[in-house]
Write an enzyme that holds these catalytic residues in place. Sequence first.
Site, PDB file in Angstrom:
ATOM      1  N   ASN A   1       0.874  -1.171   0.000  1.00  0.00           N
ATOM      2  CA  ASN A   1       0.000   0.000   0.000  1.00  0.00           C
ATOM      3  C   ASN A   1       0.911   1.220   0.000  1.00  0.00           C
ATOM      4  O   ASN A   1       1.532   1.539   1.016  1.00  0.00           O
ATOM      5  CB  ASN A   1      -0.916   0.002   1.223  1.00  0.00           C
TER       6      ASN A   1
ATOM      7  N   GLU B   1      -3.979   1.904  -2.897  1.00  0.00           N
ATOM      8  CA  GLU B   1      -4.093   3.308  -2.521  1.00  0.00           C
ATOM      9  C   GLU B   1      -3.213   4.190  -3.421  1.00  0.00           C
ATOM     10  O   GLU B   1      -2.383   4.976  -2.953  1.00  0.00           O
ATOM     11  CB  GLU B   1      -3.765   3.522  -1.035  1.00  0.00           C
TER      12      GLU B   1
ATOM     13  N   ASP C   1      -4.322  -4.917   0.778  1.00  0.00           N
ATOM     14  CA  ASP C   1      -4.656  -4.293   2.048  1.00  0.00           C
ATOM     15  C   ASP C   1      -6.122  -4.616   2.346  1.00  0.00           C
ATOM     16  O   ASP C   1      -7.026  -4.012   1.782  1.00  0.00           O
ATOM     17  CB  ASP C   1      -4.432  -2.783   1.960  1.00  0.00           C
TER      18      ASP C   1
ATOM     19  N   ASN D   1      -7.562  -4.221   5.263  1.00  0.00           N
ATOM     20  CA  ASN D   1      -8.104  -3.363   6.319  1.00  0.00           C
ATOM     21  C   ASN D   1      -8.844  -4.184   7.379  1.00  0.00           C
ATOM     22  O   ASN D   1      -9.890  -3.782   7.883  1.00  0.00           O
ATOM     23  CB  ASN D   1      -9.021  -2.285   5.733  1.00  0.00           C
TER      24      ASN D   1
ATOM     25  N   ASP E   1      -2.210  -6.274   5.849  1.00  0.00           N
ATOM     26  CA  ASP E   1      -1.917  -6.673   4.475  1.00  0.00           C
ATOM     27  C   ASP E   1      -1.728  -8.191   4.439  1.00  0.00           C
ATOM     28  O   ASP E   1      -0.853  -8.733   5.118  1.00  0.00           O
ATOM     29  CB  ASP E   1      -0.663  -5.963   3.983  1.00  0.00           C
TER      30      ASP E   1
ATOM     31  N   ASP F   1       2.665   4.557   5.250  1.00  0.00           N
ATOM     32  CA  ASP F   1       2.429   4.022   6.592  1.00  0.00           C
ATOM     33  C   ASP F   1       2.339   2.492   6.588  1.00  0.00           C
ATOM     34  O   ASP F   1       2.226   1.869   7.648  1.00  0.00           O
ATOM     35  CB  ASP F   1       1.180   4.636   7.234  1.00  0.00           C
ATOM     36  N   HIS F   2       2.404   1.879   5.400  1.00  0.00           N
ATOM     37  CA  HIS F   2       2.500   0.423   5.263  1.00  0.00           C
ATOM     38  C   HIS F   2       3.923   0.049   4.833  1.00  0.00           C
ATOM     39  O   HIS F   2       4.603   0.836   4.160  1.00  0.00           O
ATOM     40  CB  HIS F   2       1.546  -0.096   4.186  1.00  0.00           C
TER      41      HIS F   2
END
Length: 273
Positions: free
Chosen positions: A7, A34, A147, A149, A218, A247-248
């Site tokens: 991501n 993303e 991802d 989530n 993930d 941030d991943h």
Amino acid sequence: MKVATFNVNGINGRLPVLLRWLEEAQPDIVCLQELKAPDARFPKKEIENAGYGAIWHGQKAWNGVAILCRGREPIETRRGLPGDLGDDQSRYLEAAIDGMLVGCLYLPNGNPAPGPKLTYKIRWLERLTGYASELLDLDVPVILVGDFNVIPTDLDVYNPARWRKDALFLPEVRDAFHALAGQGWTDAMRALYPDERIYTFWDYLRNAWGRDAGLRLDHFLLSSQITKRLVTAGVDRDVRGWEKASDHAPVWIELSAPAVPLRRQRLSTRKGS
């Protein structure tokens, strides 16, 4: 063969990070999420110069998924998740590569919960579960990766109590994820490392990276044909510490051409410069 998911949290703003990681890690197949870019702004030339063919399903400002393949073009087999003709969010892309189907997905976040975003997330998971069943019925090698989530278990979050009411960790969300996996998919990381605390995401807030306050969001879900080829897996954690990082962190698995026995082992991590 190395298959990875990342991501990127904005492909153009973080393109130097992506290109550096591609050069260092040399994955064969990469699923990106993303993108935060419409189709016309996908950096095709830069990706090609890095040695990868690509297909992508972009969207202005949010969402967006892509599949990269080293040295050749992926063959697109589906764009968008079936089950809702009115859903215009760019969250699913699928390709045929080396005799297997690779589904790249970016599942909705669902916050704030409760509310319409959580309802959309649950519905999206239900649609994914229905389509995943159809993929299994094809009796071909399939990977669903990206991802999700979803924090599947307490072991996948630094402080379970802190996240109980979050849409990433709500019981109905976890139940839906486990219903999906229970169709006959293997969670690659947990198959190899059943007892290790593994994170793939660290928020930008509250010094989460510095405190190692992470989440595992993930995932790789593998059909039985792919599970037989699973050798090892890892998280390139160091990438999260690079300048202007997502941030991943990138997550990857390695597959063997012949069937190999699934073995439990310690988590593999690649050290970067």
